[in-house]
Design an enzyme around this catalytic site. Sequence first.
Site, PDB file in Angstrom:
ATOM      1  N   GLU A  79       5.677 -22.161   3.331  1.00  0.00           N
ATOM      2  CA  GLU A  79       6.694 -21.167   3.689  1.00  0.00           C
ATOM      3  C   GLU A  79       7.976 -21.892   4.115  1.00  0.00           C
ATOM      4  OE1 GLU A  79       7.284 -17.561   6.970  1.00  0.00           O
ATOM      5  OE2 GLU A  79       5.780 -19.118   7.290  1.00  0.00           O
ATOM      6  N   HIS A  80       7.848 -22.820   5.055  1.00  0.00           N
ATOM      7  CA  HIS A  80       8.968 -23.648   5.510  1.00  0.00           C
ATOM      8  C   HIS A  80       8.624 -25.113   5.221  1.00  0.00           C
ATOM      9  CE1 HIS A  80       8.636 -20.238   8.454  1.00  0.00           C
ATOM     10  NE2 HIS A  80       9.925 -20.109   8.145  1.00  0.00           N
ATOM     11  N   GLN A  89      -0.708   1.945  10.553  1.00  0.00           N
ATOM     12  CA  GLN A  89      -0.224   3.331  10.543  1.00  0.00           C
ATOM     13  C   GLN A  89       1.267   3.411  10.239  1.00  0.00           C
ATOM     14  OE1 GLN A  89      -1.630   1.771  13.123  1.00  0.00           O
ATOM     15  NE2 GLN A  89      -0.656   2.256  15.078  1.00  0.00           N
ATOM     16  N   THR A 116       2.511 -17.676   9.813  1.00  0.00           N
ATOM     17  CA  THR A 116       3.618 -18.571   9.490  1.00  0.00           C
ATOM     18  C   THR A 116       3.132 -20.004   9.342  1.00  0.00           C
ATOM     19  OG1 THR A 116       5.883 -19.164  10.108  1.00  0.00           O
ATOM     20  CG2 THR A 116       4.246 -19.086  11.886  1.00  0.00           C
ATOM     21  N   TYR A 124       9.875  -3.269   8.159  1.00  0.00           N
ATOM     22  CA  TYR A 124       8.949  -3.413   9.275  1.00  0.00           C
ATOM     23  C   TYR A 124       9.339  -4.616  10.125  1.00  0.00           C
ATOM     24  CZ  TYR A 124       4.743  -3.536  12.055  1.00  0.00           C
ATOM     25  OH  TYR A 124       3.871  -3.510  13.129  1.00  0.00           O
ATOM     26  N   HIS A 162       6.403   4.856 -35.274  1.00  0.00           N
ATOM     27  CA  HIS A 162       7.546   4.150 -34.706  1.00  0.00           C
ATOM     28  C   HIS A 162       8.606   3.915 -35.785  1.00  0.00           C
ATOM     29  CE1 HIS A 162       4.853   3.505 -31.361  1.00  0.00           C
ATOM     30  NE2 HIS A 162       5.732   2.741 -30.716  1.00  0.00           N
ATOM     31  N   ASN A 200       1.140  -8.618  11.098  1.00  0.00           N
ATOM     32  CA  ASN A 200      -0.186  -9.227  11.241  1.00  0.00           C
ATOM     33  C   ASN A 200      -1.066  -8.869  10.046  1.00  0.00           C
ATOM     34  OD1 ASN A 200      -1.063  -6.593  11.680  1.00  0.00           O
ATOM     35  ND2 ASN A 200      -1.158  -6.823  13.896  1.00  0.00           N
ATOM     36  N   GLU A 249       1.681  -3.333 -36.656  1.00  0.00           N
ATOM     37  CA  GLU A 249       0.904  -2.927 -35.479  1.00  0.00           C
ATOM     38  C   GLU A 249       0.178  -1.598 -35.708  1.00  0.00           C
ATOM     39  OE1 GLU A 249       3.642  -2.974 -32.201  1.00  0.00           O
ATOM     40  OE2 GLU A 249       3.731  -5.167 -32.147  1.00  0.00           O
ATOM     41  N   ASP A 305      15.431 -19.711  11.161  1.00  0.00           N
ATOM     42  CA  ASP A 305      14.871 -18.492  11.747  1.00  0.00           C
ATOM     43  C   ASP A 305      15.960 -17.577  12.278  1.00  0.00           C
ATOM     44  OD1 ASP A 305      12.252 -19.125  11.211  1.00  0.00           O
ATOM     45  OD2 ASP A 305      11.853 -19.995  13.182  1.00  0.00           O
TER      46      ASP A 305
END
Length: 445
Positions: free
Chosen positions: A339-340, A189, A248, A125, A432, A225, A427, A373
Amino acid sequence: MNRIDLRGSRRDPRGLLPRAQLDVAQAVEKIRPVVEAVRDHGYAAIREATERFDGVRLERLRVPAEAITAAEKTLDPDVRAALLVAIERARKVHADQRRTDVTTQVVPGGTVTERWVPVSRVGLYVPGGLAALASTVVMNVVPAQEAGVPSLVVASPPQPSNGGLPDPTILGACALLGITEVYGVGGAQAIAMLGYGSRGRDAADTPGDGFEHCAPVDVITGPGNIWVTAAKRLLQGTVGIDAEAGPTEIAILADDSASPVHVAADLISQAEHDPLAASVLVTDSPALADAVDAQLVVQVAATKHESRVRESLAGKQSGIVLVDDLEQGLAVVDDYAAEHLEIQTRGARELAMRVRNAGAIFVGAYSPVSLGDYAAGSNHVLPTAGCARHSSGLSVQSFLRGIHVIEYDEAALRASAPHVVALANAEDLPGHGQAVTARFSGDVS
């Protein structure tokens, strides 16, 4: 900017630091009907949501190949050159992230091989709202390509000014990277389309043969967003996601050796993204804080997006944090988990190597966030909202899955049988153990 004085404080700073407040859970409920409509009705729901939110009535989903080719031909020469540099540097960094298969001999005759296998199809995206981020095409596509993902698709919002196609620079970047499957769809969407595909459960609502549909993907990456973030949360589990990216943010740890001109410019560079963007300065120098405030008055007045920047810098998510010394400052930025994170201090690299929590760290006066960036070679799709405490930025690893291949021969299994049986019985799962002993005695009673 707001000031938070932590000098002399022994309180946990985590709840005192500025941070954007977003109610993603509330946003999830608002976009749930959109996502469910796309799941059920496919293209019809995508078209309705796009007309309602973006003011574009879609007659098709997929961007024609000739439009992508044309966009590349019309790229500004300087922009084209910059994109090619960004691609080259990102590819160099991400190529070194590739993993190789490793086989471990656990016991004689018994091995475990870890294979690294790329996912089959990825949806990338690329935002196109306040800023159309062509650089994000590079940051999403390059690590996926270096991981060996065979099918890549880009989704980006349609632009009324571009005939309902995505931003032309975004399309040009796709062309430079060899991406031919691009869809002019944005927002929740778009995420739903990537997760569920565009055919929908109700085929009667969806165009049939001859219409270029979007097939579902396995992983969705890329920032957006709050509606994009909410949709990714809703789709998690149906598909993999990279992270829930919020607004950001930049944190700068600086002492009195830092240039207030540089610091102010870097704070503004993040603030221009979004009114909710966070710009935070952590310093042990009140004099630097005052000088930065003075510089902001000058530089904000001269910036293109002055209104947006002023709102961001004055918001509760931004501020100047005063600390006793750099040791406290280091603890504060670790708690903030930006973030930065920029470090503009004496001995900046030494401090940088002690940071545990950050999406990316920019060291010294000549490594600003804006370099990362675009052209540092690093990735700018990074964890926000404190998620750097537990998450990493986008990388080749984001698109790989580790698969263990176990291979024991008869002697190795026979030697391991007592251990399997002992743990299985402990167990209360005797079947098993019997699945092992049956291979030697034939007795499964």
